[in-house]
Design a protein around this motif. Structure first.
Motif, PDB file in Angstrom:
ATOM      1  N   MET A 125      28.043  27.457  30.206  1.00 36.61           N
ATOM      2  CA  MET A 125      27.849  28.646  29.485  1.00 36.61           C
ATOM      3  C   MET A 125      29.097  29.526  30.038  1.00 36.61           C
ATOM      4  SD  MET A 125      24.698  31.230  29.228  1.00 36.61           S
ATOM      5  CE  MET A 125      23.769  30.142  28.627  1.00 36.61           C
ATOM      6  N   ASP A 126      29.836  30.201  29.246  1.00 30.68           N
ATOM      7  CA  ASP A 126      30.909  31.010  29.861  1.00 30.68           C
ATOM      8  C   ASP A 126      30.299  32.561  30.317  1.00 30.68           C
ATOM      9  OD1 ASP A 126      31.388  33.472  27.710  1.00 30.68           O
ATOM     10  OD2 ASP A 126      31.095  31.601  26.673  1.00 30.68           O
ATOM     11  N   GLY A 127      31.062  33.098  31.099  1.00 28.71           N
ATOM     12  CA  GLY A 127      30.448  34.199  31.791  1.00 28.71           C
ATOM     13  C   GLY A 127      30.272  35.305  30.794  1.00 28.71           C
ATOM     14  N   MET A 128      30.908  35.617  29.844  1.00 28.07           N
ATOM     15  CA  MET A 128      30.633  36.478  28.954  1.00 28.07           C
ATOM     16  C   MET A 128      29.388  36.370  28.387  1.00 28.07           C
ATOM     17  SD  MET A 128      33.325  38.884  28.670  1.00 28.07           S
ATOM     18  CE  MET A 128      35.053  39.019  29.037  1.00 28.07           C
ATOM     19  N   THR A 129      28.952  35.031  27.705  1.00 29.43           N
ATOM     20  CA  THR A 129      27.763  34.936  27.303  1.00 29.43           C
ATOM     21  C   THR A 129      26.582  35.259  28.385  1.00 29.43           C
ATOM     22  OG1 THR A 129      28.616  33.257  25.904  1.00 29.43           O
ATOM     23  CG2 THR A 129      26.197  33.223  26.385  1.00 29.43           C
TER      24      THR A 129
ATOM     25  N   GLU B  72      30.595  30.878  40.191  1.00 26.67           N
ATOM     26  CA  GLU B  72      32.011  30.395  40.088  1.00 26.67           C
ATOM     27  C   GLU B  72      31.940  29.107  40.087  1.00 26.67           C
ATOM     28  OE1 GLU B  72      35.206  29.739  40.085  1.00 26.67           O
ATOM     29  OE2 GLU B  72      35.419  31.836  40.284  1.00 26.67           O
ATOM     30  N   ASP B  73      32.753  28.302  39.486  1.00 28.61           N
ATOM     31  CA  ASP B  73      32.789  27.084  39.431  1.00 28.61           C
ATOM     32  C   ASP B  73      33.745  26.304  40.407  1.00 28.61           C
ATOM     33  OD1 ASP B  73      34.579  27.842  37.583  1.00 28.61           O
ATOM     34  OD2 ASP B  73      34.787  25.778  36.598  1.00 28.61           O
ATOM     35  N   GLU B  74      34.563  26.900  40.668  1.00 22.65           N
ATOM     36  CA  GLU B  74      35.500  26.540  41.749  1.00 22.65           C
ATOM     37  C   GLU B  74      34.944  26.409  42.879  1.00 22.65           C
ATOM     38  OE1 GLU B  74      39.385  28.193  41.597  1.00 22.65           O
ATOM     39  OE2 GLU B  74      39.345  28.823  39.631  1.00 22.65           O
ATOM     40  N   ALA B  75      34.756  25.223  43.607  1.00 15.72           N
ATOM     41  CA  ALA B  75      33.690  25.020  44.771  1.00 15.72           C
ATOM     42  C   ALA B  75      34.519  25.698  45.962  1.00 15.72           C
ATOM     43  CB  ALA B  75      33.532  23.567  45.070  1.00 15.72           C
ATOM     44  N   ASN B  76      35.698  25.577  46.109  1.00 13.71           N
ATOM     45  CA  ASN B  76      36.506  26.256  47.326  1.00 13.71           C
ATOM     46  C   ASN B  76      36.481  27.525  47.170  1.00 13.71           C
ATOM     47  OD1 ASN B  76      36.941  23.448  48.360  1.00 13.71           O
ATOM     48  ND2 ASN B  76      39.164  23.510  47.294  1.00 13.71           N
ATOM     49  N   LEU B  77      36.765  28.114  46.035  1.00 12.23           N
ATOM     50  CA  LEU B  77      36.619  29.510  46.167  1.00 12.23           C
ATOM     51  C   LEU B  77      35.137  30.211  46.173  1.00 12.23           C
ATOM     52  CD1 LEU B  77      38.007  32.380  45.400  1.00 12.23           C
ATOM     53  CD2 LEU B  77      37.483  31.780  42.962  1.00 12.23           C
ATOM     54  N   ALA B  78      34.264  29.442  45.502  1.00 11.68           N
ATOM     55  CA  ALA B  78      32.823  30.008  45.832  1.00 11.68           C
ATOM     56  C   ALA B  78      32.508  29.824  47.249  1.00 11.68           C
ATOM     57  CB  ALA B  78      31.912  29.056  44.719  1.00 11.68           C
ATOM     58  N   ASP B  79      32.707  28.858  47.807  1.00  7.10           N
ATOM     59  CA  ASP B  79      32.523  28.655  49.439  1.00  7.10           C
ATOM     60  C   ASP B  79      33.160  29.714  50.307  1.00  7.10           C
ATOM     61  OD1 ASP B  79      31.267  27.169  51.634  1.00  7.10           O
ATOM     62  OD2 ASP B  79      33.368  26.958  52.115  1.00  7.10           O
ATOM     63  N   ALA B  80      34.471  29.944  49.881  1.00  9.27           N
ATOM     64  CA  ALA B  80      35.341  31.182  50.512  1.00  9.27           C
ATOM     65  C   ALA B  80      34.720  32.552  50.507  1.00  9.27           C
ATOM     66  CB  ALA B  80      36.610  31.011  50.298  1.00  9.27           C
ATOM     67  N   LEU B  81      34.323  32.747  49.008  1.00  9.21           N
ATOM     68  CA  LEU B  81      33.656  34.099  48.828  1.00  9.21           C
ATOM     69  C   LEU B  81      32.402  34.328  49.512  1.00  9.21           C
ATOM     70  CD1 LEU B  81      34.422  34.374  45.058  1.00  9.21           C
ATOM     71  CD2 LEU B  81      35.174  36.031  46.958  1.00  9.21           C
TER      72      LEU B  81
ATOM     73  N   VAL C  32      23.720  35.734  50.380  1.00  9.74           N
ATOM     74  CA  VAL C  32      24.430  35.146  48.980  1.00  9.74           C
ATOM     75  C   VAL C  32      23.832  33.991  48.681  1.00  9.74           C
ATOM     76  CG1 VAL C  32      26.621  34.401  48.556  1.00  9.74           C
ATOM     77  CG2 VAL C  32      26.583  36.103  50.410  1.00  9.74           C
ATOM     78  N   ASP C  33      23.796  33.779  47.431  1.00  9.33           N
ATOM     79  CA  ASP C  33      23.592  32.537  46.469  1.00  9.33           C
ATOM     80  C   ASP C  33      24.748  32.274  45.533  1.00  9.33           C
ATOM     81  OD1 ASP C  33      20.669  32.346  47.552  1.00  9.33           O
ATOM     82  OD2 ASP C  33      19.940  33.644  46.347  1.00  9.33           O
ATOM     83  N   VAL C  34      24.747  30.884  45.462  1.00  7.82           N
ATOM     84  CA  VAL C  34      25.793  30.581  44.744  1.00  7.82           C
ATOM     85  C   VAL C  34      25.408  29.521  43.499  1.00  7.82           C
ATOM     86  CG1 VAL C  34      28.058  29.154  44.611  1.00  7.82           C
ATOM     87  CG2 VAL C  34      27.647  30.562  46.546  1.00  7.82           C
ATOM     88  N   ALA C  35      25.805  29.778  42.315  1.00  6.81           N
ATOM     89  CA  ALA C  35      25.700  28.974  41.120  1.00  6.81           C
ATOM     90  C   ALA C  35      26.924  28.593  40.783  1.00  6.81           C
ATOM     91  CB  ALA C  35      25.006  29.750  39.965  1.00  6.81           C
ATOM     92  N   HIS C  36      27.038  27.256  40.400  1.00  6.17           N
ATOM     93  CA  HIS C  36      28.434  26.606  39.857  1.00  6.17           C
ATOM     94  C   HIS C  36      28.630  26.429  38.474  1.00  6.17           C
ATOM     95  CE1 HIS C  36      29.774  26.036  44.096  1.00  6.17           C
ATOM     96  NE2 HIS C  36      28.652  25.435  44.282  1.00  6.17           N
ATOM     97  N   ASP C  37      27.649  26.739  37.430  1.00  2.37           N
ATOM     98  CA  ASP C  37      27.881  26.884  36.116  1.00  2.37           C
ATOM     99  C   ASP C  37      27.012  27.945  35.446  1.00  2.37           C
ATOM    100  OD1 ASP C  37      25.253  25.977  35.056  1.00  2.37           O
ATOM    101  OD2 ASP C  37      25.612  24.241  36.163  1.00  2.37           O
ATOM    102  N   GLY C  38      27.291  28.284  34.204  1.00  2.00           N
ATOM    103  CA  GLY C  38      26.898  29.662  33.619  1.00  2.00           C
ATOM    104  C   GLY C  38      25.538  29.600  33.491  1.00  2.00           C
ATOM    105  N   GLN C  39      25.009  28.157  33.045  1.00  2.00           N
ATOM    106  CA  GLN C  39      23.382  28.226  32.798  1.00  2.00           C
ATOM    107  C   GLN C  39      22.772  28.512  34.030  1.00  2.00           C
ATOM    108  OE1 GLN C  39      21.670  27.552  29.596  1.00  2.00           O
ATOM    109  NE2 GLN C  39      20.196  28.519  31.179  1.00  2.00           N
ATOM    110  N   GLU C  40      23.221  27.758  35.235  1.00  6.16           N
ATOM    111  CA  GLU C  40      22.317  27.963  36.348  1.00  6.16           C
ATOM    112  C   GLU C  40      22.877  29.501  37.032  1.00  6.16           C
ATOM    113  OE1 GLU C  40      22.712  26.357  41.164  1.00  6.16           O
ATOM    114  OE2 GLU C  40      24.384  25.868  39.760  1.00  6.16           O
ATOM    115  N   GLY C  41      23.760  30.200  36.810  1.00  8.39           N
ATOM    116  CA  GLY C  41      23.919  31.570  36.996  1.00  8.39           C
ATOM    117  C   GLY C  41      23.154  32.331  36.176  1.00  8.39           C
ATOM    118  N   LEU C  42      22.887  32.247  35.098  1.00  5.30           N
ATOM    119  CA  LEU C  42      22.061  32.927  34.130  1.00  5.30           C
ATOM    120  C   LEU C  42      20.553  32.878  34.598  1.00  5.30           C
ATOM    121  CD1 LEU C  42      21.285  34.502  31.606  1.00  5.30           C
ATOM    122  CD2 LEU C  42      20.939  32.359  30.212  1.00  5.30           C
ATOM    123  N   ASP C  43      20.183  31.421  34.785  1.00  2.05           N
ATOM    124  CA  ASP C  43      18.598  31.198  35.385  1.00  2.05           C
ATOM    125  C   ASP C  43      18.429  32.008  36.719  1.00  2.05           C
ATOM    126  OD1 ASP C  43      18.257  29.680  33.222  1.00  2.05           O
ATOM    127  OD2 ASP C  43      18.539  27.547  34.443  1.00  2.05           O
TER     128      ASP C  43
END
Length: 225
Positions: A57-61, A7-16, A27-38
């Motif tokens: 990278m978008d979530g669908m990809t 999730e790239d929205e930092a406040n939402l990611a932190d709240a979740l 819990v681990d957090v990634a703030h962009d699609g490439q990091e999330g994919l890795d």
């Protein structure tokens, strides 16, 4: 259980992250699609919360890529888009569920539990049972035939992992990845310390459950009749 939030929205990611940690998920957090994919491609996660609109990278990809690589981790898509075509696209690409922002915390937690049940994981709602012991992951209490004691968080997480493995051998590497994360600098002797703590507490409760060492492989939970 370990959850990856992409999730790239930092406040939402932190709240979740805080909400899930209060439920005793790791819990681990990634703030962009490439990091999330890795992170997702490591295969260490029990579930992913994946936003659609992401930088790099978008979530669908991300979703299509991990499914193409054989990663079957349950994925719940998080997005501000609530239209039916978006829901259909996410499900067609391999998502397990879909929830539009803003969402109710209780509903999200229920969807997480449902996704984990469909995967076949043991979901700690009413306590985990193995042999003559019961572990309450919310209160961190371990009970055995009327006797009870309190565990520390890492002890509870480790025992939960061993129970969920259903008598399969779990290596120290798997324990470190699940409990501390794949990029942690935790060493094998840290695992050995928590195994020792758990063994002493099981003995104190006079439980028939034992954590047996399979030399050169790892640990397995067993219960004598």
């Amino acid at each position: 259980m370990r959850i990856l939030i992409v999730e790239d929205e930092a406040n939402l990611a932190d709240a979740l992250s805080q909400i899930l940690k209060k439920q005793h998920y790791s819990v681990d957090v990634a703030h962009d699609g490439q990091e999330g994919l890795d992170d997702a491609l490591t295969g260490i996660y029990d579930l992913m919360l994946l936003d659609i609109m992401l930088p790099e990278m978008d979530g669908m990809t991300v979703l299509k890529t991990i499914r193409a690589e054989g990663i079957q981790t349950p994925v719940i898509m998080l997005t501000a888009k609530g239209e039916i075509p978006d829901r259909i696209a996410g499900l067609d690409y391999g998502a397990d569920d879909y929830i539009a922002k803003p969402f109710d915390t209780g509903e999200l937690l229920a969807r997480i539990r449902a996704a984990l049940r469909r995967k076949g994981e043991v979901v700690p709602e009413d306590g985990l049972r193995f042999g003559d012991i019961e572990l309450n992951t919310a209160s961190l209490k371990l009970t055995c035939r009327g006797k009870e004691l309190k565990l520390i968080l890492k002890e509870s997480e480790l025992l939960e992992l061993l129970i969920s493995r259903k008598q399969a051998v779990t290596s120290k590497e798997q324990m470190i990845e699940k409990l501390w994360g794949f990029d942690s600098d935790v060493e094998h002797n840290n695992v050995e310390v928590y195994i020792s703590f758990l063994r002493k507490k099981l003995a104190f409760l006079q439980s028939s459950v034992r954590i047996n060492t399979i030399r050169g492989v790892g640990y397995v939970l067993e219960a004598s009749d």
